[in-house]
Design an enzyme around this catalytic site. Structure first.
Site, PDB file in Angstrom:
ATOM      1  CE  LYS A  59      -6.276  -0.945   5.009  1.00 32.74           C
ATOM      2  NZ  LYS A  59      -7.559  -1.159   4.310  1.00 32.74           N
ATOM      3  CE1 TYR A 102      -6.415  -6.480  -6.993  1.00 29.55           C
ATOM      4  CE2 TYR A 102      -6.511  -7.575  -4.860  1.00 29.55           C
ATOM      5  CZ  TYR A 102      -6.317  -6.430  -5.612  1.00 29.55           C
ATOM      6  OH  TYR A 102      -6.041  -5.240  -5.003  1.00 29.55           O
ATOM      7  CG  HIS A 151      -3.654   1.651  -3.288  1.00 29.26           C
ATOM      8  ND1 HIS A 151      -4.629   1.914  -2.354  1.00 29.26           N
ATOM      9  CD2 HIS A 151      -2.485   1.700  -2.617  1.00 29.26           C
ATOM     10  CE1 HIS A 151      -4.068   2.096  -1.171  1.00 29.26           C
ATOM     11  NE2 HIS A 151      -2.768   1.976  -1.307  1.00 29.26           N
ATOM     12  CG  HIS A 194      -6.005  -8.556   1.241  1.00 30.58           C
ATOM     13  ND1 HIS A 194      -6.234  -8.934  -0.075  1.00 30.58           N
ATOM     14  CD2 HIS A 194      -5.877  -7.202   1.223  1.00 30.58           C
ATOM     15  CE1 HIS A 194      -6.238  -7.855  -0.839  1.00 30.58           C
ATOM     16  NE2 HIS A 194      -6.021  -6.802  -0.082  1.00 30.58           N
ATOM     17  NE  ARG A 227      -3.013  -3.137  -1.572  1.00 31.69           N
ATOM     18  CZ  ARG A 227      -2.560  -4.020  -0.679  1.00 31.69           C
ATOM     19  NH1 ARG A 227      -1.265  -4.284  -0.599  1.00 31.69           N
ATOM     20  NH2 ARG A 227      -3.402  -4.649   0.118  1.00 31.69           N
ATOM     21  NE  ARG A 284      -3.499  -2.247   2.845  1.00 33.06           N
ATOM     22  CZ  ARG A 284      -3.192  -3.391   3.457  1.00 33.06           C
ATOM     23  NH1 ARG A 284      -1.983  -3.561   3.972  1.00 33.06           N
ATOM     24  NH2 ARG A 284      -4.089  -4.358   3.557  1.00 33.06           N
TER      25      ARG A 284
END
Length: 300
Positions: free
Chosen positions: A170, A275, A240, A266, A243, A146
């Protein structure tokens, strides 16, 4: 059910380190589901099955909830049911392969591999700023980080001898991502020939610096990628995009979903699955364009 939801929320906050707002969002959605179950006399999580979940989603649709809201409720249920399965409270996951009605997930924009090559060719490496831009864009495409993770990197987070970068994502979760030979080459060049000429303060440990010698900001990165995209003739780009392109190209070339999930950081594999929808769409487009009988009209 109320007790299991409380345990689940505690698990999200403590073990997975999710932000307070995220946990509160799960709490709101699951309390709504619990009220729906109570109206049908379903008070035990062991009675949650596929029919109940489908009826709940249809109820949300009848109430006029937006596709995005229904998709959010579905996502909360998927994570909750997977937790119950892991705890041995469900024999099977009732949300497996279940799509919310009209979820309408927006697929992220990606570049094809030739467009990525063109973008990465734009920085001129004869000066410190160009070396920085080249190393930064190569590293982002090589790792799928990110923007916030990329600009938070310090020099010590990069181990070029082993070919890995350590970043914090995150929920303050740290992960190790391999770095390919091309990104490694330009990072070495930037560190040896570029960064020292930019930094104004020898104690600054940020990896990527602006031309004042301070840590590059998110806005600074956005201006840089837009500038190079414009030179490459790429009109639609976001911070992004590299990414998203990283994840899509890995899957198109045979990478397994779990590995991509790990590299992207994730927490839930359902986030990574978007994706696969994207690669399916691209494969269908390629098939329709290339196969001589794909779009042949059939009469009678």
């Amino acid at each position: 059910m109320e007790m299991q939801i409380a345990i689940f929320l505690d698990y999200l906050a403590v073990e997975r380190g999710l932000a307070k707002n995220t946990v509160e969002s799960y709490q709101f959605d699951l309390k709504n589901f619990m009220a729906f179950c109570a109206n049908r006399q379903v008070l035990d999580v062991r009675r949650i099955d596929r029919v109940l979940v489908l009826n709940y989603l249809l109820e949300l649709k009848k109430l006029g909830r937006s596709p995005a809201t229904i998709a959010r409720h579905m996502a909360a249920l998927k994570v909750f049911c997977r937790f119950l399965l892991d705890e041995g409270l469900l024999a099977r996951d009732p949300t497996t392969n279940l799509e919310s009605p009209g979820s309408g997930k927006k697929l992220p924009g990606v570049l094809d591999q030739s467009e990525v090559e063109l973008l990465l060719e734009q920085p001129r490496i004869g000066n410190p700023a160009g070396l920085r831009d080249k190393a930064m864009l190569e590293l982002m495409y090589a790792t799928g980080m990110r923007v916030s993770e990329l600009i938070s990197l310090n020099v010590e987070h990069v181990d070029l001898e082993s070919g890995y970068v350590r970043c914090t994502g995150k929920g303050s979760k740290e992960r190790i991502i391999p770095v390919g030979s091309i990104a490694k080459k330009y990072l070495l060049e930037y560190l040896s020939r570029g960064r020292a000429k930019i930094t104004a303060n020898r104690t600054e440990n940020a990896l990527f610096l602006n031309m004042r010698g301070k840590r590059l900001s998110r806005q600074g990165f956005w201006k840089i990628i837009k500038k190079h995209a414009r030179k490459a003739g790429i009109k639609e780009i976001t911070p992004h995009t590299l990414r998203h392109s990283f994840a899509t190209h890995l899957l198109e070339n045979g990478a397994d979903l779990r590995s991509v999930q790990e590299m992207l950081g994730h927490a839930d594999i359902t986030t990574t699955q978007i994706y696969t929808h994207l690669t399916d769409t691209r494969l269908r487009e390629a098939f329709n364009k290339s196969h001589p009988r794909a779009l042949k009209r059939v009469d009678g």
